[in-house]
Write a protein that holds these residues in place. Structure first.
Motif, PDB file in Angstrom:
ATOM      1  N   GLY A  78       0.786  -1.214   0.000  1.00 21.93           N
ATOM      2  CA  GLY A  78       0.000   0.000   0.000  1.00 21.93           C
ATOM      3  C   GLY A  78       0.822   1.269   0.000  1.00 21.93           C
ATOM      4  N   LEU A  79       0.132   2.360  -0.266  1.00 21.48           N
ATOM      5  CA  LEU A  79       0.728   3.695  -0.321  1.00 21.48           C
ATOM      6  C   LEU A  79       0.523   4.383   1.020  1.00 21.48           C
ATOM      7  CD1 LEU A  79       2.052   5.732  -2.331  1.00 21.48           C
ATOM      8  CD2 LEU A  79      -0.261   6.564  -2.808  1.00 21.48           C
ATOM      9  N   VAL A  80       1.622   4.762   1.664  1.00 20.72           N
ATOM     10  CA  VAL A  80       1.565   5.409   2.974  1.00 20.72           C
ATOM     11  C   VAL A  80       1.448   6.914   2.780  1.00 20.72           C
ATOM     12  CG1 VAL A  80       2.759   5.757   5.175  1.00 20.72           C
ATOM     13  CG2 VAL A  80       2.978   3.575   3.963  1.00 20.72           C
ATOM     14  N   ASP A  81       0.531   7.540   3.498  1.00 19.68           N
ATOM     15  CA  ASP A  81       0.337   8.986   3.347  1.00 19.68           C
ATOM     16  C   ASP A  81       1.497   9.754   3.984  1.00 19.68           C
ATOM     17  OD1 ASP A  81      -0.442   8.503   6.075  1.00 19.68           O
ATOM     18  OD2 ASP A  81      -1.450  10.431   6.050  1.00 19.68           O
ATOM     19  N   ALA A  82       1.599  11.036   3.670  1.00 17.57           N
ATOM     20  CA  ALA A  82       2.730  11.861   4.089  1.00 17.57           C
ATOM     21  C   ALA A  82       2.870  11.941   5.596  1.00 17.57           C
ATOM     22  CB  ALA A  82       2.607  13.263   3.495  1.00 17.57           C
ATOM     23  N   GLU A  83       1.768  11.873   6.321  1.00 19.12           N
ATOM     24  CA  GLU A  83       1.806  11.973   7.783  1.00 19.12           C
ATOM     25  C   GLU A  83       2.054  10.623   8.451  1.00 19.12           C
ATOM     26  OE1 GLU A  83      -0.700  13.405   5.921  1.00 19.12           O
ATOM     27  OE2 GLU A  83       0.399  15.314   5.987  1.00 19.12           O
ATOM     28  N   GLY A  84       2.077   9.547   7.663  1.00 19.35           N
ATOM     29  CA  GLY A  84       2.279   8.223   8.225  1.00 19.35           C
ATOM     30  C   GLY A  84       1.114   7.747   9.063  1.00 19.35           C
ATOM     31  N   GLU A  85      -0.092   8.180   8.711  1.00 17.65           N
ATOM     32  CA  GLU A  85      -1.277   7.818   9.491  1.00 17.65           C
ATOM     33  C   GLU A  85      -2.165   6.799   8.788  1.00 17.65           C
ATOM     34  OE1 GLU A  85      -3.270  11.417  10.423  1.00 17.65           O
ATOM     35  OE2 GLU A  85      -1.740  12.093  11.853  1.00 17.65           O
ATOM     36  N   THR A  86      -2.134   6.780   7.441  1.00 14.33           N
ATOM     37  CA  THR A  86      -2.993   5.851   6.705  1.00 14.33           C
ATOM     38  C   THR A  86      -2.187   5.116   5.647  1.00 14.33           C
ATOM     39  OG1 THR A  86      -3.647   7.431   4.975  1.00 14.33           O
ATOM     40  CG2 THR A  86      -4.958   7.402   7.008  1.00 14.33           C
ATOM     41  N   ILE A  87      -2.749   4.021   5.182  1.00 12.51           N
ATOM     42  CA  ILE A  87      -2.145   3.259   4.091  1.00 12.51           C
ATOM     43  C   ILE A  87      -3.262   2.846   3.145  1.00 12.51           C
ATOM     44  CG2 ILE A  87      -2.229   1.081   5.416  1.00 12.51           C
ATOM     45  CD1 ILE A  87       0.456   0.397   3.943  1.00 12.51           C
ATOM     46  N   ALA A  88      -3.085   3.161   1.860  1.00 13.97           N
ATOM     47  CA  ALA A  88      -4.088   2.846   0.837  1.00 13.97           C
ATOM     48  C   ALA A  88      -3.602   1.642   0.039  1.00 13.97           C
ATOM     49  CB  ALA A  88      -4.296   4.044  -0.086  1.00 13.97           C
ATOM     50  N   PRO A  89      -4.247   0.493   0.176  1.00  8.07           N
ATOM     51  CA  PRO A  89      -3.787  -0.707  -0.531  1.00  8.07           C
ATOM     52  C   PRO A  89      -3.841  -0.526  -2.048  1.00  8.07           C
ATOM     53  CG  PRO A  89      -5.397  -1.259   1.168  1.00  8.07           C
ATOM     54  CD  PRO A  89      -5.434   0.226   1.014  1.00  8.07           C
ATOM     55  N   PHE A  90      -2.811  -1.019  -2.728  1.00  5.64           N
ATOM     56  CA  PHE A  90      -2.869  -1.078  -4.185  1.00  5.64           C
ATOM     57  C   PHE A  90      -3.768  -2.241  -4.598  1.00  5.64           C
ATOM     58  CE2 PHE A  90       1.186   1.202  -3.727  1.00  5.64           C
ATOM     59  CZ  PHE A  90       0.982   2.238  -4.638  1.00  5.64           C
ATOM     60  N   ASP A  91      -4.417  -2.073  -5.726  1.00  3.27           N
ATOM     61  CA  ASP A  91      -5.304  -3.105  -6.240  1.00  3.27           C
ATOM     62  C   ASP A  91      -4.469  -4.185  -6.930  1.00  3.27           C
ATOM     63  OD1 ASP A  91      -7.503  -4.527  -6.942  1.00  3.27           O
ATOM     64  OD2 ASP A  91      -8.166  -3.156  -8.531  1.00  3.27           O
ATOM     65  N   LEU A  92      -3.741  -4.939  -6.101  1.00  2.00           N
ATOM     66  CA  LEU A  92      -2.908  -6.040  -6.575  1.00  2.00           C
ATOM     67  C   LEU A  92      -3.553  -7.357  -6.161  1.00  2.00           C
ATOM     68  CD1 LEU A  92       0.713  -4.920  -5.558  1.00  2.00           C
ATOM     69  CD2 LEU A  92      -0.145  -5.143  -7.890  1.00  2.00           C
ATOM     70  N   SER A  93      -3.363  -8.369  -6.968  1.00  2.00           N
ATOM     71  CA  SER A  93      -3.852  -9.692  -6.596  1.00  2.00           C
ATOM     72  C   SER A  93      -3.058 -10.205  -5.393  1.00  2.00           C
ATOM     73  CB  SER A  93      -3.707 -10.661  -7.765  1.00  2.00           C
ATOM     74  OG  SER A  93      -2.326 -10.908  -8.018  1.00  2.00           O
ATOM     75  N   VAL A  94      -3.617 -11.159  -4.685  1.00  3.51           N
ATOM     76  CA  VAL A  94      -2.923 -11.774  -3.557  1.00  3.51           C
ATOM     77  C   VAL A  94      -1.604 -12.381  -4.021  1.00  3.51           C
ATOM     78  CG1 VAL A  94      -3.040 -13.616  -1.833  1.00  3.51           C
ATOM     79  CG2 VAL A  94      -5.051 -12.190  -2.275  1.00  3.51           C
ATOM     80  N   GLU A  95      -1.615 -12.973  -5.201  1.00  2.00           N
ATOM     81  CA  GLU A  95      -0.405 -13.595  -5.744  1.00  2.00           C
ATOM     82  C   GLU A  95       0.671 -12.545  -6.013  1.00  2.00           C
ATOM     83  OE1 GLU A  95       2.121 -16.568  -6.814  1.00  2.00           O
ATOM     84  OE2 GLU A  95       0.103 -16.788  -5.971  1.00  2.00           O
ATOM     85  N   ALA A  96       0.279 -11.411  -6.590  1.00  2.00           N
ATOM     86  CA  ALA A  96       1.244 -10.354  -6.901  1.00  2.00           C
ATOM     87  C   ALA A  96       1.814  -9.726  -5.645  1.00  2.00           C
ATOM     88  CB  ALA A  96       0.587  -9.288  -7.768  1.00  2.00           C
ATOM     89  N   ALA A  97       1.024  -9.710  -4.569  1.00  2.00           N
ATOM     90  CA  ALA A  97       1.469  -9.088  -3.320  1.00  2.00           C
ATOM     91  C   ALA A  97       2.351 -10.006  -2.480  1.00  2.00           C
ATOM     92  CB  ALA A  97       0.256  -8.656  -2.504  1.00  2.00           C
ATOM     93  N   LYS A  98       2.483 -11.259  -2.862  1.00  2.00           N
ATOM     94  CA  LYS A  98       3.277 -12.194  -2.064  1.00  2.00           C
ATOM     95  C   LYS A  98       4.726 -11.744  -1.923  1.00  2.00           C
ATOM     96  CE  LYS A  98       0.808 -16.595  -2.539  1.00  2.00           C
ATOM     97  NZ  LYS A  98       0.851 -17.964  -3.104  1.00  2.00           N
TER      98      LYS A  98
END
Length: 291
Positions: free
Chosen positions: A15-35
């Motif tokens: 995922g993409l971490v925001d500038a303040e380090g408070e949130t993370i937005a998951p990328f739309d990747l398959s479970v296999e790609a995220a391994k």
């Protein structure tokens, strides 16, 4: 951008971490790609997937950016002037006969299985070693394959950067001519907390610091490397093909445990925090191996 590998509900995501380090937005990747962690992004050659709704960073468990690298982590020894001198004086430097300051980069490696995440325990096995040390380091993540890379083109092959603590069993390092055993003990490569892409990291201004139980031990600048990152990449790639996802730990500044008299080795309960400007902080508690 700051990119983290994390797990939630037993599933690994990136995922993409925001500038303040408070949130993370998951990328739309398959479970296999995220391994493979951020390898799932690196291999897309810049074509980023969309991000999903952000989650509180506190609700996920951070993993190492590449939880299990495909190859050994390349490492550079004695790459800051003051550290090269302190190591040569320590009695553990098998290369000291050639002089304190190396004429060419000293390359060794750590096995992939030594990698752990920020906040994971680093385990001390007192039956194996009684001289555990810390080494704060900037790590380079390769994004484009290359062989025979010139210094001028080297940074074109970089995807981004992360933090590594090159934990070392000094007694084992001194005992063997090669450093792999003393550097590759289980859990001896904390990495993280995430990775930053090269466009967001300033090699000229970034500082690097290490704290043990809140006491600052190391404090330097990445720009003070003896062999800079283009030189390291070019050296490694002469006859050896660097591949996307390869990790290179670039060396540690002065202030490691063996630099003190007597040495300040780590013990169970110690907390080591490594900070690099523009990336963040990697923090791990050391614990005794359960016999």
């Amino acid at each position: 951008m700051r990119v983290a590998t994390f797990s939630i509900a037993g599933e690994r995501r990136v995922g993409l971490v925001d500038a303040e380090g408070e949130t993370i937005a998951p990328f739309d990747l398959s479970v296999e790609a995220a391994k493979g962690g951020i390898l799932g992004l690196i291999e897309r050659n810049g074509a980023l997937p969309r991000t999903l709704s952000p989650l509180p960073l506190s609700s996920v468990e951070l993993e190492a950016p590449i939880p299990h690298p495909r190859r050994n982590i390349f490492c550079v020894g004695k790459n800051y002037y003051e550290h090269a001198h302190e190591f040569a004086r320590s009695g553990f430097d098998s290369s000291a006969a050639a002089g304190a300051i190396p004429k060419d980069p000293i390359i060794f490696s750590k096995v992939p299985e030594s990698v752990v995440a920020t906040h994971s325990k680093v385990l001390i096995d007192t039956k194996v070693s009684s001289a555990i040390d810390y080494e704060a380091e900037l790590a380079v993540i390769i994004g484009k394959e290359g062989r025979g890379i010139s210094k001028e083109d080297a940074l074109d092959h970089v995807w981004g950067y992360t933090i590594v603590n090159d934990v070392t069993a000094r007694d084992l390092q001194g005992k063997y001519s090669q450093w792999l055993i003393g550097k590759s003990q289980d859990t001896f490569c904390p990495m993280g907390p995430w990775a930053v892409t090269k466009d967001e990291f300033d090699l000229e201004t970034a500082g690097i610091r290490c704290f043990v139980n809140g006491d600052m031990r190391q404090n330097s600048k990445i720009s003070l490397l003896i062999f800079d990152i283009p030189t390291i990449i070019s050296t490694l790639s002469q006859g050896l093909t660097l591949k996307p996802g390869d990790i290179i730990a670039t060396g540690t500044p002065a202030g490691v445990g063996i630099g003190f008299n007597p040495p300040k080795y780590l013990k169970a309960g110690d907390v080591v925090r490594v900070e690099i400007d523009g990336i963040g902080a990697l923090e791990n508690r050391f614990s005794e191996w359960a016999q």
